[in-house]
Write a protein that holds these residues in place. Structure first.
Motif, PDB file in Angstrom:
ATOM      1  N   UNK A  16      65.190  -2.771  29.239  1.00 31.16           N
ATOM      2  CA  UNK A  16      66.350  -3.578  28.866  1.00 31.16           C
ATOM      3  C   UNK A  16      66.226  -4.980  29.455  1.00 31.16           C
ATOM      4  N   UNK A  17      65.792  -5.047  30.723  1.00 28.49           N
ATOM      5  CA  UNK A  17      65.598  -6.348  31.368  1.00 28.49           C
ATOM      6  C   UNK A  17      64.480  -7.128  30.690  1.00 28.49           C
ATOM      7  N   UNK A  18      63.450  -6.424  30.240  1.00 23.91           N
ATOM      8  CA  UNK A  18      62.341  -7.078  29.529  1.00 23.91           C
ATOM      9  C   UNK A  18      62.829  -7.709  28.222  1.00 23.91           C
ATOM     10  N   UNK A  19      63.654  -6.953  27.525  1.00 26.27           N
ATOM     11  CA  UNK A  19      64.196  -7.448  26.257  1.00 26.27           C
ATOM     12  C   UNK A  19      65.026  -8.710  26.514  1.00 26.27           C
ATOM     13  N   UNK A  20      65.837  -8.635  27.544  1.00 30.80           N
ATOM     14  CA  UNK A  20      66.678  -9.773  27.906  1.00 30.80           C
ATOM     15  C   UNK A  20      65.812 -10.978  28.284  1.00 30.80           C
ATOM     16  N   UNK A  21      64.747 -10.709  29.035  1.00 28.71           N
ATOM     17  CA  UNK A  21      63.837 -11.777  29.443  1.00 28.71           C
ATOM     18  C   UNK A  21      63.290 -12.499  28.209  1.00 28.71           C
TER      19      UNK A  21
ATOM     20  N   UNK B 269      70.018  -1.107  40.841  1.00 32.85           N
ATOM     21  CA  UNK B 269      69.942  -0.153  39.724  1.00 32.85           C
ATOM     22  C   UNK B 269      69.702  -0.860  38.404  1.00 32.85           C
ATOM     23  N   UNK B 270      69.104  -0.110  37.482  1.00 33.20           N
ATOM     24  CA  UNK B 270      68.965  -0.633  36.125  1.00 33.20           C
ATOM     25  C   UNK B 270      70.347  -0.800  35.510  1.00 33.20           C
ATOM     26  N   UNK B 271      70.477  -1.816  34.655  1.00 38.80           N
ATOM     27  CA  UNK B 271      71.749  -2.040  33.981  1.00 38.80           C
ATOM     28  C   UNK B 271      72.836  -2.569  34.900  1.00 38.80           C
ATOM     29  N   UNK B 272      72.460  -3.195  36.037  1.00 35.26           N
ATOM     30  CA  UNK B 272      73.479  -3.793  36.918  1.00 35.26           C
ATOM     31  C   UNK B 272      74.237  -4.868  36.160  1.00 35.26           C
ATOM     32  N   UNK B 273      75.521  -5.073  36.490  1.00 38.21           N
ATOM     33  CA  UNK B 273      76.300  -6.133  35.821  1.00 38.21           C
ATOM     34  C   UNK B 273      75.635  -7.493  36.017  1.00 38.21           C
ATOM     35  N   UNK B 274      75.777  -8.355  35.026  1.00 40.99           N
ATOM     36  CA  UNK B 274      75.142  -9.665  35.062  1.00 40.99           C
ATOM     37  C   UNK B 274      76.149 -10.762  34.784  1.00 40.99           C
ATOM     38  N   UNK B 275      75.869 -11.953  35.354  1.00 41.37           N
ATOM     39  CA  UNK B 275      76.579 -13.155  34.947  1.00 41.37           C
ATOM     40  C   UNK B 275      75.911 -13.726  33.702  1.00 41.37           C
ATOM     41  N   UNK B 276      76.582 -14.644  33.014  1.00 45.95           N
ATOM     42  CA  UNK B 276      75.909 -15.424  31.980  1.00 45.95           C
ATOM     43  C   UNK B 276      74.970 -16.397  32.687  1.00 45.95           C
ATOM     44  N   UNK B 277      74.056 -17.019  31.921  1.00 50.26           N
ATOM     45  CA  UNK B 277      73.110 -17.949  32.537  1.00 50.26           C
ATOM     46  C   UNK B 277      73.845 -19.086  33.236  1.00 50.26           C
ATOM     47  N   UNK B 278      74.892 -19.606  32.606  1.00 46.28           N
ATOM     48  CA  UNK B 278      75.650 -20.714  33.184  1.00 46.28           C
ATOM     49  C   UNK B 278      76.328 -20.329  34.484  1.00 46.28           C
ATOM     50  N   UNK B 279      77.004 -19.180  34.475  1.00 46.93           N
ATOM     51  CA  UNK B 279      77.648 -18.690  35.702  1.00 46.93           C
ATOM     52  C   UNK B 279      76.610 -18.453  36.782  1.00 46.93           C
TER      53      UNK B 279
END
Lengths: 233, 202
Positions: free
Chosen positions: A181-186, A117-127
């Motif tokens: 949202x994922x594009x923005x994050x990218x 799903x869109x907006x799935x929880x994410x880890x930080x890059x390090x995690x």
């Protein structure tokens, strides 16, 4: 009336009568990330109750009820086409199945994978680098034995973590190209990655050829190469 | 084209030489369910893919697998650096050593050299994607089995990372398969082969 069974996801197996198949095969099929599966579960439990009643009934009484049921099916079908929000309600920050979603559809004769799903929880890059995925919902370690050592806390580790977040987001975007949202994050991660990579190259040497060749020596060839054991970096 | 970045995807820093582990981890370098097979499989299959999402996904995963191929090479290399002849003989590494010394050669744990017979490129979108999903699971199982036999965290950590990548790739291939079937007739997914019977992009 003889009731036949149909192939279904494990949690529905052996309980779903064939007359639920039209919902699976046509109406629900292709619902994408529209969260209809909770509705689907309600409707199925409704159908199951009717199934039970049906088996207890005979003759005329049953015929009448079949007609009634058909009515219910129509309503149910309409209900299912209603859109539900893309984002699921917030759940506790955890991983694996607890973060996953049950299927909203399972077409017959075709393997079934639920959409992330869109907006799935994410880890930080390090995690994410430590765990091997940006997505806690997809983290399914062998014997629940996941990496506890952090590897993103060295100069190169920081670059690797940001690059890895980009790898994960790119794969996600390949199958979800319209997730803004994922594009923005990218784009945010691209910026952070480029800055970090440039700073790293200045201090420790080039990561790509365009960063090499400064000074009076071809430093692209300098040791260590990535496969060589080193405590440094 | 491809360009090299002078870094691994995930760090490999193995302090202790251990040819006994190298002997079977090499299977993820050149074995039937290894990273080389994965990479060549996806990078070859992508030409027949009819939809943009699939061309992107097979390219991106194929490239990532090359990075994993490099990580496994680094693991085997570091497990076999500075070996003594005693270590080689004691750990049963002699059969590999006699052919390759401490060089890295794409072979299965059994010694079978890498071959394109490990993979398929069928030119049928559904068939290829289902093969890819199976490939990810086969690799995942291989990593499970490797983890059963590895007790050095310097080795287990990158292996766990690689194993988790298989899980993520499986999910993406599954989603890709849905992108295909959503463009097909849901009453009969197999009525046509979209990579042959229809012009790309339609």
């Amino acid at each position: 009336m003889k009731l036949r069974r149909t192939a279904m996801p494990a949690h529905f197996q052996n309980v779903v009568p064939l007359y639920a198949a039209p919902y699976i095969g046509t109406k629900l099929y292709g619902c994408g990330e529209k969260a209809v599966d909770m509705e689907f579960e309600n409707i199925l439990s409704q159908l199951l109750k009717q199934d039970e009643n049906r088996m207890n009934m005979r003759g005329e009484e049953m015929k009448e009820n079949v007609q009634k049921e058909e009515h219910t099916h129509e309503n149910a079908q309409e209900k299912m086409t209603e859109k539900m929000p893309d984002k699921m309600p917030e759940k506790q920050y955890t991983r694996g199945a607890e973060m996953g979603d049950l299927p909203c559809e399972a077409p017959i004769g075709m393997t079934y994978t639920p959409w992330q799903r869109k907006g799935s929880p994410r880890y930080t890059a390090g995690e994410a680098l430590d765990r091997g995925t940006l997505w806690p919902g997809l983290e399914l370690p062998w014997k629940n034995n996941f990496n506890v050592r952090s590897v993103a806390n060295t100069p190169l580790g920081e670059v690797q973590a940001l690059d890895f977040a980009l790898v994960e987001l790119a794969l996600y975007l390949d199958t979800h190209p319209d997730d803004t949202e994922a594009l923005r994050l990218f784009r945010q991660y691209v910026k952070a990655y480029q800055d970090k990579k440039a700073a790293y190259a200045k201090k420790y040497g080039p990561l790509e050829k365009t960063q090499a060749g400064e000074g009076d020596r071809w430093n692209w060839i300098d040791n260590p190469w990535p496969w060589e054991y080193t405590d440094r970096r | 084209m491809f360009e090299y970045e002078k870094k691994l995807q995930y760090p490999v820093k193995i302090k202790r030489t251990n040819p006994a582990l190298a002997k079977f981890i090499i299977t993820q370098y050149g074995g039937p369910d290894g990273e080389l097979a994965a990479s060549i499989r996806y990078l070859s299959q992508r030409y027949a893919m009819p939809y943009p999402e699939l061309k992107g996904l097979l390219t991106d995963i194929g490239v990532e697998e090359l990075g994993h191929f490099e990580m496994i090479g680094a693991i085997v290399h570091q497990l076999t650096r500075d070996m003594s002849i005693e270590e080689i003989k004691k750990n049963g590494f002699d059969t590999y050593f006699v052919d390759h010394t401490a060089g890295i050669y794409p072979q299965a744990a059994s010694g079978t050299p890498w071959t394109a017979a490990f993979i398929q490129s069928k030119g049928d979108t559904i068939t290829d994607l289902v093969e890819d999903m199976a490939a990810e699971q086969k690799a995942r199982t291989t990593y499970d089995n490797i983890l059963r036999m590895v007790d050095d965290p310097d080795v287990a950590d990158p292996i766990k990372f690689l194993r988790e990548r298989e899980v993520v790739h499986f999910q993406r291939f599954g989603e890709a398969l849905r992108l295909v079937t959503e463009r097909l007739d849901s009453r009969n997914f197999y009525a046509i082969n979209p990579s042959f019977d229809r012009a790309p992009g339609k």
